[in-house]
Design a protein around this motif. Structure first.
Motif, PDB file in Angstrom:
ATOM      1  N   ASP A  91     -63.145   2.609  52.295  1.00  0.00           N
ATOM      2  CA  ASP A  91     -62.526   3.539  53.300  1.00  0.00           C
ATOM      3  C   ASP A  91     -61.540   4.612  52.491  1.00  0.00           C
ATOM      4  N   GLU A  92     -61.685   6.030  52.744  1.00  0.00           N
ATOM      5  CA  GLU A  92     -60.906   6.896  51.924  1.00  0.00           C
ATOM      6  C   GLU A  92     -59.384   7.041  52.465  1.00  0.00           C
ATOM      7  N   ARG A  93     -59.107   6.411  53.442  1.00  0.00           N
ATOM      8  CA  ARG A  93     -57.825   6.450  54.044  1.00  0.00           C
ATOM      9  C   ARG A  93     -56.847   5.365  53.412  1.00  0.00           C
ATOM     10  N   VAL A  94     -57.514   4.510  52.615  1.00  0.00           N
ATOM     11  CA  VAL A  94     -56.792   3.498  51.807  1.00  0.00           C
ATOM     12  C   VAL A  94     -56.555   3.879  50.535  1.00  0.00           C
ATOM     13  N   ARG A  95     -55.170   3.791  49.987  1.00  0.00           N
ATOM     14  CA  ARG A  95     -54.715   3.806  48.773  1.00  0.00           C
ATOM     15  C   ARG A  95     -53.843   2.771  48.212  1.00  0.00           C
ATOM     16  N   LEU A  96     -54.272   2.375  46.967  1.00  0.00           N
ATOM     17  CA  LEU A  96     -53.391   1.339  46.340  1.00  0.00           C
ATOM     18  C   LEU A  96     -52.444   1.957  45.248  1.00  0.00           C
ATOM     19  N   LEU A  97     -51.186   1.299  45.315  1.00  0.00           N
ATOM     20  CA  LEU A  97     -50.111   2.011  44.525  1.00  0.00           C
ATOM     21  C   LEU A  97     -49.604   0.712  43.466  1.00  0.00           C
ATOM     22  N   ALA A  98     -49.124   0.774  42.649  1.00  0.00           N
ATOM     23  CA  ALA A  98     -48.593  -0.105  41.719  1.00  0.00           C
ATOM     24  C   ALA A  98     -47.119   0.338  41.419  1.00  0.00           C
ATOM     25  N   ALA A  99     -46.305  -0.603  41.678  1.00  0.00           N
ATOM     26  CA  ALA A  99     -44.882  -0.597  41.691  1.00  0.00           C
ATOM     27  C   ALA A  99     -44.602  -0.507  40.271  1.00  0.00           C
ATOM     28  N   PRO A 100     -43.740   0.537  39.913  1.00  0.00           N
ATOM     29  CA  PRO A 100     -43.046   0.416  38.618  1.00  0.00           C
ATOM     30  C   PRO A 100     -42.229  -0.882  38.455  1.00  0.00           C
ATOM     31  N   PRO A 101     -41.640  -1.020  37.341  1.00  0.00           N
ATOM     32  CA  PRO A 101     -40.918  -2.267  36.919  1.00  0.00           C
ATOM     33  C   PRO A 101     -39.393  -2.070  37.832  1.00  0.00           C
ATOM     34  N   LEU A 102     -38.950  -3.200  38.472  1.00  0.00           N
ATOM     35  CA  LEU A 102     -37.836  -3.057  39.330  1.00  0.00           C
ATOM     36  C   LEU A 102     -36.483  -2.620  38.583  1.00  0.00           C
ATOM     37  N   PRO A 103     -36.002  -1.441  39.043  1.00  0.00           N
ATOM     38  CA  PRO A 103     -34.781  -0.944  38.518  1.00  0.00           C
ATOM     39  C   PRO A 103     -33.491  -1.847  38.715  1.00  0.00           C
ATOM     40  N   PRO A 104     -32.517  -1.784  37.875  1.00  0.00           N
ATOM     41  CA  PRO A 104     -31.329  -2.752  38.168  1.00  0.00           C
ATOM     42  C   PRO A 104     -30.806  -2.362  39.290  1.00  0.00           C
ATOM     43  N   GLY A 105     -30.029  -3.260  40.142  1.00  0.00           N
ATOM     44  CA  GLY A 105     -29.619  -2.989  41.437  1.00  0.00           C
ATOM     45  C   GLY A 105     -30.319  -2.659  42.519  1.00  0.00           C
ATOM     46  N   TRP A 106     -31.582  -2.808  42.348  1.00  0.00           N
ATOM     47  CA  TRP A 106     -32.550  -2.806  43.459  1.00  0.00           C
ATOM     48  C   TRP A 106     -32.979  -4.140  43.997  1.00  0.00           C
ATOM     49  N   THR A 107     -33.333  -4.342  45.214  1.00  0.00           N
ATOM     50  CA  THR A 107     -34.273  -5.536  45.721  1.00  0.00           C
ATOM     51  C   THR A 107     -35.656  -5.046  45.760  1.00  0.00           C
ATOM     52  N   GLY A 108     -36.676  -5.846  45.759  1.00  0.00           N
ATOM     53  CA  GLY A 108     -37.797  -5.876  45.570  1.00  0.00           C
ATOM     54  C   GLY A 108     -38.453  -4.789  46.751  1.00  0.00           C
ATOM     55  N   LYS A 109     -38.527  -5.559  47.815  1.00  0.00           N
ATOM     56  CA  LYS A 109     -38.822  -4.711  49.022  1.00  0.00           C
ATOM     57  C   LYS A 109     -38.397  -3.350  49.121  1.00  0.00           C
ATOM     58  N   VAL A 110     -37.257  -3.111  48.967  1.00  0.00           N
ATOM     59  CA  VAL A 110     -36.466  -1.634  49.096  1.00  0.00           C
ATOM     60  C   VAL A 110     -37.054  -0.710  48.125  1.00  0.00           C
ATOM     61  N   HIS A 111     -37.338  -1.549  46.946  1.00  0.00           N
ATOM     62  CA  HIS A 111     -37.990  -0.543  46.140  1.00  0.00           C
ATOM     63  C   HIS A 111     -39.429  -0.022  46.226  1.00  0.00           C
ATOM     64  N   ALA A 112     -40.183  -1.133  46.733  1.00  0.00           N
ATOM     65  CA  ALA A 112     -41.421  -0.811  47.139  1.00  0.00           C
ATOM     66  C   ALA A 112     -41.590   0.151  48.030  1.00  0.00           C
ATOM     67  N   CYS A 113     -40.907   0.026  49.344  1.00  0.00           N
ATOM     68  CA  CYS A 113     -40.656   0.944  50.283  1.00  0.00           C
ATOM     69  C   CYS A 113     -40.293   2.487  50.033  1.00  0.00           C
ATOM     70  N   ALA A 114     -39.384   2.467  49.089  1.00  0.00           N
ATOM     71  CA  ALA A 114     -38.858   3.781  48.722  1.00  0.00           C
ATOM     72  C   ALA A 114     -40.247   4.579  47.814  1.00  0.00           C
ATOM     73  N   ARG A 115     -40.832   3.771  46.990  1.00  0.00           N
ATOM     74  CA  ARG A 115     -41.704   4.231  46.442  1.00  0.00           C
ATOM     75  C   ARG A 115     -43.228   4.774  47.363  1.00  0.00           C
ATOM     76  N   LEU A 116     -43.416   3.961  48.353  1.00  0.00           N
ATOM     77  CA  LEU A 116     -44.434   4.149  49.283  1.00  0.00           C
ATOM     78  C   LEU A 116     -44.027   5.421  50.045  1.00  0.00           C
ATOM     79  N   ALA A 117     -42.957   5.659  50.472  1.00  0.00           N
ATOM     80  CA  ALA A 117     -42.536   6.790  51.215  1.00  0.00           C
ATOM     81  C   ALA A 117     -42.625   8.259  50.176  1.00  0.00           C
ATOM     82  N   GLU A 118     -42.418   7.960  49.007  1.00  0.00           N
ATOM     83  CA  GLU A 118     -42.616   8.896  48.006  1.00  0.00           C
ATOM     84  C   GLU A 118     -44.029   9.408  47.971  1.00  0.00           C
TER      85      GLU A 118
END
Length: 369
Positions: A91-118
């Motif tokens: 299904d061409e509507r689906v995309r897989l992204l890989a999260a970069p390493p978690l930066p200092p001071g970030w929580t995991g879900k917040v970091h993933a959501c920010a990268r998804l929005a980008e």
């Protein structure tokens, strides 16, 4: 004991009155957007191989609006990435992204959501968890509600599916607190005409935000080290002049958050210090919750008479009304006093002890490592 009975009746009447108002006035999201809309369904996923097949299938069955579906593999050690890769091939509507390493001071879900929005291309971002199952009309209805009412953010609590005693002793507290103890119930109209940021509410399981408003408010990146990311986003949008609203989420999605009491305890404890479990706040919450839902039973057992009985009926009646409205299982209602006691025990344990880790990450109440 008569004095305790009167106190318990007053404390039980407070959430009953708020719940009655909130249940009567809670909006429902319906319809389809009239303008050109693309909803980006964004899913942060860490070791979600078991949850994703049903989650993806439900999201891809969305009707009434164009969608794209992005999944962020956040360092999974199971087959999460391979599963999404197969879905993307079909299904061409689906995309897989890989999260970069978690930066200092970030929580995991917040970091993933920010990268998804980008990476998202949509006019609206619909953040959901991997254990959420969207109804076919959900994405369209949320986008239409935002469009029709000029809202920057629309959120709701999905229908909570309970399959064990441990879940019934923990999960129903979500709707009890949002419906029985939040003035205005998170409605855009606010409480007594107020639209203060302090009265904002959001459930991170189901959050739709208008893309331009999200970016203007700084998105998730504006508060990288928090755990209550949806609530912080709603407050930030209101502070920036945007309107946010909590709608009835039970027709839009369902969710089974946990499978047993240890999972639920750890899940609710990990972000407790950003909610109730603060040195100033928790004593007040203990008075309100224990006084309104546990004290009535003690007063009744101690001879509180008709006043204590009224307090018990108010407490159980409030819980029953919320359970009916939220489409939660009826068998959980008689457990209500134990549910409140368990919620308070989790909060006090979180305040006095060290918060547990989650999926291989340690949380200290503000950051993850």
């Amino acid at each position: 004991m008569i004095g305790l009975a009167t106190l318990s009746c007053v404390l039980a009447a407070l959430p009953a009155a708020l719940a009655l108002q909130n249940l009567r006035r809670q909006p429902r999201a319906t319809g389809r957007p009239s303008g050109p809309v693309l909803v980006s369904i964004l899913i942060p996923a860490r070791d979600e191989e078991a949850n994703l097949p049903a989650c993806l299938a439900a999201a891809l069955a969305s009707e009434g609006v164009a969608i794209e579906l992005l999944v962020m593999d956040d360092g999974s050690s199971d087959g999460t990435a391979a599963l999404v890769r197969r879905a993307a091939a079909g299904d061409e509507r689906v995309r897989l992204l890989a999260a970069p390493p978690l930066p200092p001071g970030w929580t995991g879900k917040v970091h993933a959501c920010a990268r998804l929005a980008e990476a998202a291309r949509g006019t609206h971002f619909l953040f959901i968890d991997a254990d959420v199952r969207l109804a076919p009309q959900a994405a369209a209805a949320l986008a239409a509600h935002a469009e029709d009412h000029g809202l920057a953010l629309v959120t709701g609590v999905p229908r909570q599916r309970l399959g064990s005693l441990g879940e019934a002793l923990t999960v129903p507290a979500i709707n009890l607190l949002m419906t029985g103890y939040l003035p205005g119930g998170g409605r855009a109209a606010g409480f007594a005409g107020r639209h203060d940021a302090s009265l904002a509410a959001a459930c991170g399981q189901l959050v739709l935000v208008e893309a331009a408003a999200y970016r203007a408010a700084g998105g998730h990146a504006a508060a990288p080290g928090i755990l209550h990311e949806a609530l912080a986003l709603a407050r930030r949008l209101r502070a920036a002049g945007g309107r946010t609203e909590v709608v009835d989420g039970s027709p839009l999605a369902s969710c089974r958050m946990y499978r047993n009491l240890p999972e639920a305890w750890a899940g609710f404890a990990r972000n407790a210090r950003e909610g109730m479990a603060t040195p100033r706040g928790l004593p007040v919450w203990t008075l309100l919750l224990a006084g309104g839902h546990l004290l009535p039973w003690l007063a009744l057992a101690g001879g509180g008479g008709a006043t204590a009985l009224l307090a018990v009926l108010l407490s159980l009646g409030t819980r029953a009304a919320i359970t009916w409205h939220a489409r939660e299982p009826w068998w959980s209602v008689p457990l209500h006093p134990l549910t409140v006691a368990t919620a308070l025990a989790i909060q006090w344990r979180a305040l006095l002890g060290r918060p547990p880790g989650w999926k291989g990450r340690r949380y200290d109440g503000a950051a993850a490592a």
